[in-house]
Design an enzyme around this catalytic site. Sequence first.
Site, PDB file in Angstrom:
ATOM      1  N   HIS A   1     -33.788  24.848  45.526  1.00  0.00           N
ATOM      2  CA  HIS A   1     -33.830  23.064  46.579  1.00  0.00           C
ATOM      3  C   HIS A   1     -35.294  22.648  46.611  1.00  0.00           C
ATOM      4  O   HIS A   1     -35.605  22.291  47.625  1.00  0.00           O
ATOM      5  CB  HIS A   1     -33.469  23.648  47.912  1.00  0.00           C
ATOM      6  CG  HIS A   1     -31.704  23.721  48.297  1.00  0.00           C
ATOM      7  ND1 HIS A   1     -31.323  22.597  47.830  1.00  0.00           N
ATOM      8  CD2 HIS A   1     -31.618  24.721  47.981  1.00  0.00           C
ATOM      9  CE1 HIS A   1     -29.917  23.108  48.076  1.00  0.00           C
ATOM     10  NE2 HIS A   1     -29.965  24.252  48.822  1.00  0.00           N
TER      11      HIS A   1
ATOM     12  N   ASP B   1     -23.791  24.694  52.934  1.00  0.00           N
ATOM     13  CA  ASP B   1     -22.803  24.549  52.425  1.00  0.00           C
ATOM     14  C   ASP B   1     -21.617  24.796  52.764  1.00  0.00           C
ATOM     15  O   ASP B   1     -20.560  23.874  52.272  1.00  0.00           O
ATOM     16  CB  ASP B   1     -23.442  24.430  51.146  1.00  0.00           C
ATOM     17  CG  ASP B   1     -24.619  23.660  50.276  1.00  0.00           C
ATOM     18  OD1 ASP B   1     -25.257  22.779  50.935  1.00  0.00           O
ATOM     19  OD2 ASP B   1     -24.752  24.656  49.105  1.00  0.00           O
TER      20      ASP B   1
ATOM     21  N   GLU C   1     -20.601  29.901  49.393  1.00  0.00           N
ATOM     22  CA  GLU C   1     -20.812  28.505  50.110  1.00  0.00           C
ATOM     23  C   GLU C   1     -19.634  28.181  50.102  1.00  0.00           C
ATOM     24  O   GLU C   1     -19.816  26.763  50.730  1.00  0.00           O
ATOM     25  CB  GLU C   1     -21.978  27.919  49.784  1.00  0.00           C
ATOM     26  CG  GLU C   1     -23.296  28.682  49.474  1.00  0.00           C
ATOM     27  CD  GLU C   1     -24.350  28.169  48.849  1.00  0.00           C
ATOM     28  OE1 GLU C   1     -25.195  27.558  49.464  1.00  0.00           O
ATOM     29  OE2 GLU C   1     -24.656  28.609  47.702  1.00  0.00           O
TER      30      GLU C   1
END
Length: 245
Positions: free
Chosen positions: A104, A235, A209
């Site tokens: 990220h 997520d 996730e």
Amino acid sequence: IEDCAIRPMAVLSGTRPQSDRAAPTIATRFAPIRNGYHIDNGVNDFMESSFSVRYRESVQRSLRDALRGDDLVLCLALMHARTPDVPAIAAACGYDAVYVDLEHTSTSLETAAMLCASALGSGISGLVRVPSHDPSVIARVLDTGAVRIIVPHVNSSKEAQQIVDAARFPPSGHRSISGPNPVSGYEPMPASKLTAVLESRTVVAVMIETPAAVEASSTIAAVDGVDMILLGPSDLTAEMGIHGD
């Protein structure tokens, strides 16, 4: 700030930060909980921990061993910090590891390698979350100084096995042998010893996730070579339609 000052030459030379006087550390806030590496729950007057490779000596205790124990292991996440002094400062503050995120952030593999090498030189370890299941990225991250990889979006035991294949040497996996690296302290050694040393220090963590991954979590955890399962709550809750709850 003065109490936590880092000598520039200590950072540049890759040694554990030195100071003329004791500095407060985050580890002291957890007394009497024992810290995973710093047995006295401090930083031993800024002397190198037993985990440090010290560039001439073998590592005495790996992060993998510490995580299997009952001691507290502190890790500092680096999302936007990308200079080599940061792992040294983390070590001076009592952390046992730094965590570099490649999923990220725009952090490059080269920067991740620099941060991991700086961490090792400071007596702590570097963890990296890779952006995908790409085996070449996993191998390169481990070859350049990470002692633990975190792989996101693992939904099945088959995917977990593919990650183990990329991260571990034969017979446990199919990772290619690159030669001495920061994790081995660049010490010349036979290939059989090198792979044994690196294998003993490599931690493989996978992230769950999605609801499908939760359902398959027991089979994912059963894959030989997976050391840790992490939950990705953002997520996962998004996939469940309850984002953030």
